[in-house]
Design a protein around this motif. Sequence first.
Motif, short mmCIF file in Angstrom:
data_model
loop_
_atom_site.label_atom_id
_atom_site.label_comp_id
_atom_site.label_asym_id
_atom_site.label_seq_id
_atom_site.Cartn_x
_atom_site.Cartn_y
_atom_site.Cartn_z
N LYS A 193 0.84 -1.20 0.00
CA LYS A 193 0.00 0.00 0.00
C LYS A 193 0.88 1.26 0.00
O LYS A 193 0.58 2.24 -0.70
CB LYS A 193 -0.91 -0.01 1.23
N GLU A 194 1.97 1.22 0.75
CA GLU A 194 2.87 2.36 0.81
C GLU A 194 3.56 2.61 -0.53
O GLU A 194 3.69 3.75 -0.97
CB GLU A 194 3.92 2.11 1.89
N LEU A 196 2.43 1.82 -3.52
CA LEU A 196 1.45 2.28 -4.51
C LEU A 196 0.88 3.66 -4.18
O LEU A 196 0.35 4.34 -5.05
CB LEU A 196 0.30 1.28 -4.62
N GLY A 197 0.95 4.04 -2.90
CA GLY A 197 0.29 5.27 -2.47
C GLY A 197 -1.11 5.00 -1.99
O GLY A 197 -1.82 5.89 -1.55
N GLY A 198 -1.53 3.74 -2.09
CA GLY A 198 -2.86 3.32 -1.66
C GLY A 198 -3.46 2.36 -2.67
O GLY A 198 -3.13 2.40 -3.85
N PHE A 199 -4.33 1.48 -2.19
CA PHE A 199 -5.01 0.54 -3.08
C PHE A 199 -6.22 1.21 -3.72
O PHE A 199 -6.93 1.98 -3.07
CB PHE A 199 -5.46 -0.70 -2.30
N VAL A 200 -6.45 0.89 -4.99
CA VAL A 200 -7.61 1.42 -5.69
C VAL A 200 -8.60 0.31 -6.04
O VAL A 200 -9.71 0.58 -6.49
CB VAL A 200 -7.19 2.15 -6.99
N SER A 201 -8.21 -0.95 -5.83
CA SER A 201 -9.07 -2.08 -6.13
C SER A 201 -8.66 -3.26 -5.26
O SER A 201 -7.47 -3.47 -5.00
CB SER A 201 -8.97 -2.45 -7.62
N MET A 202 -9.64 -4.04 -4.83
CA MET A 202 -9.33 -5.22 -4.04
C MET A 202 -8.66 -6.30 -4.89
O MET A 202 -8.07 -7.24 -4.36
CB MET A 202 -10.61 -5.78 -3.41
N ASP A 203 -8.74 -6.15 -6.21
CA ASP A 203 -8.04 -7.09 -7.10
C ASP A 203 -6.53 -7.01 -6.91
O ASP A 203 -5.81 -7.95 -7.28
CB ASP A 203 -8.39 -6.79 -8.57
#
Length: 295
Positions: A193-194, A196-203
Motif C-alpha cells: 500500500k505504501e 502504490l500510495g494506496g489501493f484502488v481495487s481489491m483485485d
Amino acid sequence: MSFKTILSYFNFTREQRAGIFFLFGIIIALQLVYFFVDFSVPIKEDPEKQKWLSLQYEMDSFKSHDKNKEQKIYLFNPNFITDYKGYKLGMSVAEIDRLLEFRKTNQFVNSADEFQKVTKISDSLLNVISPLFKFPDWVNNKKEKKQFEKFPSKAFAKNEKIIQKDINQATKEDLIKIYGIGEAISLRILKQKEVLGGFVSMDQMSDVWGLSPEVIENLNSHFKISSLPEFKKIDVNNASLKELSQFYYFRYALAKEIITYRSMNGNFKNVEDLTKIKGFPVEKAKTIALYLDFN
C-alpha cells in the motif's frame, strides 16, 4: 684359408701390442667410472618453494576435511525454483519450464502433489526432493481450519453480519485477524500500500506475494475500497523515464517503451493507448489507469 694365414693377422710389433693393451685399459677404466661414479647434479632446495609446498599441503588437508564434513541442508519454497536450482535437483528443462509457466499465471503450488501435477516429475524424484519443500504457514495450517469449521453453527454464521472496513485504513492488527494472515504477510500488504500510495481495487491483493485465493476471498469479505485514496498521479505524457520506471506496474523496460512510443506518436489520450505498447499488462489496465493522469 689356412690357420697360418689367419695367424698372420695377429702378428704385431711391440709398439702395436702396447697400444692395444693401453686402449683396453682406457675402455675398462671408463666402464668402471660409468658404473660407480654418480654424475647426477644435486638439486638446490628453494626455501620459498618449500614454503609454498607446505602451504599447499595444508590447503589440501583443509579441502579433504571439508569434503568429509556433513553439509547443512536448507529447506526452500518450490514455487521459486530457478533454472539452476532445478538442474541441481535433477529436474529436466521441460519440467522446470512447466513450473515457470505455471508461476507466470500468478498461481502457487501448495503441496508436493500439486508440484508433481504441474511439473510432471517422476515419483522417485519427488520422493527425493519433497522433504526439502517448505510452504508458507497458512498452507500448513489449512487442515486445522477445515477441522475447526465443522463445529460452528452454519445458521449462526449466515446471520453474522460482517462490517467491511476500508483496506487503506486497515492496521496490522486488523489484517492479522484474517485467517491465513500472519505478521509477515500483514506487513507485506501494508508495504505494498505504501509503495502504490494506496489501493484502488481489491483485485490488487493478488499482487501481494504469499496470499492464496482463499485468503484473498477472506480479505474481500472483510475489507473494501470505500473511496479512492489521495495520492499524486503520474503525468504519463510528461513523466521522465526515471519517474515511470519507479511506478510499481511499469518497471524500467516498459517505461522505456512508453517513452519511445510517446516520442513517436505523441501524447496518450487514455489507457487504451497504453495497451498498444508491447509488454503492457492489459489485464490490469483499469487499475493502472487510476494512478495515471492523461492531461
